[in-house]
Design a protein around this motif. Structure first.
Motif, mmCIF file in Angstrom:
data_model
loop_
_atom_site.group_PDB
_atom_site.id
_atom_site.type_symbol
_atom_site.label_atom_id
_atom_site.label_comp_id
_atom_site.label_asym_id
_atom_site.label_seq_id
_atom_site.Cartn_x
_atom_site.Cartn_y
_atom_site.Cartn_z
ATOM 1 N N HIS A 1 1.866 6.539 1.625
ATOM 2 C CA HIS A 1 0.598 5.859 1.378
ATOM 3 C C HIS A 1 -0.410 6.880 0.834
ATOM 4 O O HIS A 1 -1.037 7.604 1.613
ATOM 5 N N TRP B 1 0.566 8.532 5.663
ATOM 6 C CA TRP B 1 -0.673 8.510 4.891
ATOM 7 C C TRP B 1 -1.065 9.949 4.576
ATOM 8 O O TRP B 1 -1.118 10.799 5.481
ATOM 9 N N GLY C 1 0.787 -1.233 0.000
ATOM 10 C CA GLY C 1 0.000 0.000 0.000
ATOM 11 C C GLY C 1 0.812 1.273 0.000
ATOM 12 O O GLY C 1 0.328 2.307 0.445
ATOM 13 N N TYR C 2 2.047 1.236 -0.530
ATOM 14 C CA TYR C 2 2.874 2.435 -0.477
ATOM 15 C C TYR C 2 3.867 2.486 -1.632
ATOM 16 O O TYR C 2 4.127 1.496 -2.313
ATOM 17 N N ASP D 1 6.095 5.718 8.008
ATOM 18 C CA ASP D 1 4.915 5.551 7.164
ATOM 19 C C ASP D 1 4.067 6.805 7.238
ATOM 20 O O ASP D 1 3.737 7.280 8.337
ATOM 21 N N ASN E 1 -6.797 1.456 -1.574
ATOM 22 C CA ASN E 1 -6.075 1.812 -0.343
ATOM 23 C C ASN E 1 -6.925 2.691 0.550
ATOM 24 O O ASN E 1 -6.923 2.554 1.780
#
Length: 238
Positions: A103, A70, A56-57, A68, A189
Motif C-alpha cells: 500500500h 503500508w 488500495g494496493y 499488508d 490512499n
C-alpha cells in the motif's frame, strides 16, 4: 558532499538507529504540507495487472496468508524494515506462502523539495504492477536498495524509469509520463489512511495508519522491532 549535508546524514542516521533499536520506529504521517504537488487527474479504479486500485494496493504472490504493508518510498524506517525483513517476505512470496499487498503512501512528498517524490515513485511502482506484474516486488525492492534520503529531491522520472530497465523490468517511461491517475490514486490512499477506517478483506482492522511501515499479517498488526529478523519471521510464520 558538503560538510553540512554530511552532518545532516550523520544526525539522521543516529536518530534512526536509536529509534530502530527501540523497536517502535515509524515515519510519522503528521507534518506540514507546504510545497507539495497535488495530483489533479481522476484516480485509477478497478484492477489492472497486479494493481488492485479499489483495494488500495499492488500485490506480489498468491499465497493464502495475506500480508499488508503500508509504506512511503522516502521513509527511512521503511527502508530499514526492508533491509532487515525484505528477504523474509520475498522468500515467502516465492515459495507460495503469502500474498504480499503493498500500500504506497505519499505523505513524505513534503520532504522532497517540491518534486513530489513519494507520489512519483508510488506511481512508478504501479506502472510496473500494471505492465510487468510478475516483477512488482523486484521494483519495490529496487526503490529501497538505493533509497534517496529525506529532504532530497529524490529520483527524477527518468531515473525511476531507468531503475526498472536496469533490473530487467519492462520500460515504464511512457507509463510514468501518463501516470496522473496513478499519482492521484496514491494520494487518495494517503488521505484515506489518515481518515480511516482501514479495512482488510472487508473487515475493519485499524482506525487509521499512524506511521510507516505498518504491517499486518492476516489482519493482525506486527508491533515488534523492525530490525529483529527472527521476531518478524516468527510473527509471519504465526
Amino acid at each position: 558532499m558538503s560538510a553540512q549535508r554530511r552532518l545532516r546524514r550523520i544526525v539522521a542516521a543516529a536518530v534512526l538507529a536509536v529509534a530502530v533499536t527501540a523497536g517502535v520506529a515509524s515515519c510519522s504521517l503528521l507534518g506540514g504540507n507546504s510545497n507539495v504537488p497535488v495530483a489533479t487527474a481522476k484516480p485509477a479504479t478497478g484492477t489492472d495487472g497486479a494493481a488492485n486500485f479499489d483495494g488500495g494496493y499492488v500485490s506480489a504472490g498468491s499465497g493464502a496468508k495475506k500480508v499488508d504493508l503500508w509504506f512511503d518510498p522516502m521513509c527511512p524506517v521503511c527502508g530499514a524494515f526492508e533491509k532487515s525483513n525484505g528477504a523474509t517476505l520475498a522468500n515467502a512470496v516465492t515459495d507460495g506462502s503469502i500474498t504480499l499487498r503493498l500500500h504506497p503512501l505519499t505523505f513524505l512528498d513534503r520532504a522532497s523539495n517540491g518534486t513530489g517524490y513519494s507520489t512519483r515513485a508510488s506511481a512508478a511502482l504501479v506502472c510496473v504492477a500494471v505492465h510487468d506484474p510478475e516483477r512488482t516486488l523486484d521494483y519495490y525492492q529496487a526503490l529501497f536498495a538505493d533509497q534517496p534520503e529525506e529532504n532530497s529531491s529524490g529520483l527524477t522520472d527518468k531515473q525511476l524509469a531507468k531503475l526498472a530497465t536496469d533490473h530487467g523490468i519492462t520500460d515504464i517511461s511512457g507509463c510514468i509520463d501518463r501516470s496522473g491517475p496513478y499519482q492521484a490514486w496514491a494520494q487518495a490512499n494517503t488521505a484515506h489512511s489518515q481518515s480511516g477506517p482501514i479495512t482488510v478483506d472487508g473487515k475493519k482492522v485499524l482506525d487509521n495508519i499512524q506511521g510507516t511501515p505498518t504491517v499486518l499479517v492476516d489482519g493482525k498488526q506486527y508491533t515488534g522491532s523492525i530490525s529483529d529478523e527472527k521476531e518478524f519471521a516468527s510473527f509471519l510464520a504465526g
